[in-house]
Design an enzyme around this catalytic site. Structure first.
Site, PDB file in Angstrom:
ATOM      1  N   ARG B  51      39.720  30.215  50.907  1.00 49.09           N
ATOM      2  CA  ARG B  51      38.440  30.185  50.217  1.00 49.09           C
ATOM      3  C   ARG B  51      38.423  31.052  48.957  1.00 49.09           C
ATOM      4  O   ARG B  51      38.020  30.602  47.895  1.00 49.09           O
ATOM      5  CB  ARG B  51      37.318  30.659  51.135  1.00 49.09           C
ATOM      6  N   THR B  52      38.851  32.298  49.091  1.00 52.23           N
ATOM      7  CA  THR B  52      38.666  33.221  47.962  1.00 52.23           C
ATOM      8  C   THR B  52      39.462  32.768  46.739  1.00 52.23           C
ATOM      9  O   THR B  52      38.932  32.696  45.631  1.00 52.23           O
ATOM     10  CB  THR B  52      39.058  34.649  48.372  1.00 52.23           C
ATOM     11  N   LYS B  80      60.672  42.252  44.359  1.00 51.23           N
ATOM     12  CA  LYS B  80      61.728  43.073  43.732  1.00 51.23           C
ATOM     13  C   LYS B  80      61.328  44.539  43.690  1.00 51.23           C
ATOM     14  O   LYS B  80      62.028  45.363  43.119  1.00 51.23           O
ATOM     15  CB  LYS B  80      61.981  42.582  42.303  1.00 51.23           C
ATOM     16  N   ARG B 101      44.094  40.124  45.178  1.00 49.63           N
ATOM     17  CA  ARG B 101      44.032  40.342  46.628  1.00 49.63           C
ATOM     18  C   ARG B 101      45.376  40.929  47.047  1.00 49.63           C
ATOM     19  O   ARG B 101      46.439  40.411  46.687  1.00 49.63           O
ATOM     20  CB  ARG B 101      43.785  39.045  47.382  1.00 49.63           C
ATOM     21  N   HIS B 129      35.737  43.855  49.974  1.00 50.16           N
ATOM     22  CA  HIS B 129      35.826  42.463  49.530  1.00 50.16           C
ATOM     23  C   HIS B 129      34.512  42.148  48.811  1.00 50.16           C
ATOM     24  O   HIS B 129      33.659  41.424  49.313  1.00 50.16           O
ATOM     25  CB  HIS B 129      36.012  41.567  50.760  1.00 50.16           C
TER      26      HIS B 129
END
Lengths: 139, 310
Positions: B51-52, B80, B101, B129
């Site tokens: 969703r986000t 890396k 995120r 959030h």
């Protein structure tokens, strides 16, 4: 009565809680100094009953925030020509920068290289600091 | 340049402005269709999201902008060993705004300290959030026409549920809200959340059983209770059915209750509830895109903030 010479020029860290002198000695790296350093434990104190004192016969740069975090009741006396020229009352700093580190394994500070560890004062009465990144309380 | 790392980065005035803008976008989408033409959103997703991520991408595309980014840490230089700071400094040269995120708590704050472009926290581990919070606020406001004087129930995993933490903090800024925190003892809201409510003088009550509290609620915010969060199987079996919302539990609820859920849902809301007019969790998804469109417009200063900060 134990006699310790008064100093002509330097710093006297006074009103340290009994037993706290060695932590401050280590934190300030006083073992690296060439000058005279006296640690007085269990000195008589009108205010505290007993206290620790550190006398340093040299002017040194000190992180007062770190000292305030270790013991906010400390007094730092600056000595010039055998007299106190300034008396600094410490308090809990609002922010701690690179003094303590976050122990939360889920915090970004656990993986990010050379990150500055920042803690903010959350509750001055309970002396609670929280990580500025993850907000976890420092214990 | 502004960043949004946690909901409290926005004042109540700014939250209200965002909500008003999102509502205008909902009513007049064509007016905003080309507002971000030539602008690029970088979606830096170090962990999976449906969703986000799609909501951010859809929001930017609906504003006429473009999207670049990655959808997992494996697809970035993080494998890396590149730091968040270096990644965001790099991305600042390619995009006009970024949403990040990352599984580590505080990662978005670090990104904002090194970024040359506005950073939106799209979820930093179990911490914050904020755009989910904005989504929840818009949903509640659109349905209830207010964000004050409400009794809001939170049910399920209140310990690890970051959406809960952020929403509680945001709603605690509005006057006369009352909070009912329903969770197993093992998954109670963390101390700092309870301290925030106490410090702001908000009335709150904690409990273990949804049946006891549901009748008082204007809004019920459900979250998932996960088996792996419990310390023993016995407790999980004892408590799991207390946190499944079904029609039987709704018998005692108000007729104008709004049921929200950040999704994904597993079994904590029975599918039989989906057809009930009180179920708002799929409408919530639509509001999520609208509020992200509003936030992008504000942070890119395409639509200016009107009011001062509180």
């Amino acid at each position: 009565m134990l006699s310790i010479d008064s100093i002509k020029k330097g710093v006297v860290i006074d009103h340290i809680k009994v037993g706290g002198a060695m932590q401050i000695y280590q934190h300030l790296n006083l073992d690296k100094l060439d000058c005279s350093v006296a640690i007085i434990k269990n000195a008589k104190s009108g205010k505290l009953g007993k206290k620790d004192i550190i006398k340093i016969e040299d002017r040194i740069d000190m992180d007062l925030d770190a000292l305030g975090y270790i013991d906010p009741d400390i007094t730092v006396n600056i000595i010039e020509d055998g007299a106190i020229t300034s008396k600094l009352k410490l308090s809990l700093p609002d922010k701690l920068i690179n003094i303590i580190t976050c122990k939360n394994p889920r915090c970004i500070t656990s993986i990010e290289r050379e990150i500055v560890h920042v803690f903010k004062l959350w509750d001055s009465r309970e002396k609670i600091y929280r990580c500025a990144y993850c907000e976890q309380e420092y214990k | 340049m502004r960043h949004v790392i946690e909901p409290t980065d926005l004042s109540i005035n700014e939250l209200d402005e965002l909500i008003a803008l999102a509502e205008d976008i909902r009513l007049n989408p064509v007016k905003y269709a080309d507002c971000c033409k030539g602008k690029i959103l970088a979606a830096l997703f170090y962990e999976a999201s449906t969703r986000t991520r799609l909501s951010f991408e859809s929001a930017m595309l609906s504003l006429g902008g473009s999207v670049i980014g990655f959808a997992s840490a494996d697809a970035s230089s993080a494998v890396k060993g590149e730091s968040v700071a270096d990644t965001v400094r790099t991305v600042s040269n390619y995009a006009d705004i970024c949403a990040i995120r990352h599984p580590k708590e505080g990662s978005a704050l670090v990104a904002s300290q090194y970024s040359g472009i506005p950073v939106i926290n799209a979820g930093d581990g179990g911490h914050e959030h904020p755009t989910q919070t904005l989504t929840d606020l818009l949903t509640i406001h659109t349905i209830k026409r207010t964000l004050s004087g409400l009794t809001i129930g939170f049910c399920g995993d209140l310990k690890f549920g970051r959406t809960v933490h952020s929403l509680v903090k945001a709603l605690s800024l509005y006057p006369n809200n009352r909070f009912l925190l329903v969770s197993p003892n093992e998954l109670r809201a963390p101390d700092y959340i309870r301290a925030t409510l106490a410090n702001r003088g908000c009335e709150y009550q904690e409990g273990e059983l949804l049946d006891t509290h549901i009748r008082h609620m204007d809004v019920l915010y459900m979250t998932r209770v996960q088996r792996e969060r419990f310390f023993n199987e016995e407790d999980y079996l004892r408590l799991k059915d207390s946190y499944i919302l079904n029609m039987a539990k709704l018998v005692n609820a108000k007729s104008d209750l709004s049921i929200l859920h950040p999704l994904p849902r597993v079994n904590e809301i029975s599918m039989e509830v989906d057809g009930d007019p009180r179920a708002q969790y799929f409408n919530q998804v639509r509001f999520g895109k609208l509020i992200r469109m509003a936030l992008i417009l504000k942070l890119l200063e395409i639509v200016e903030w009107r009011g001062g900060r509180c």
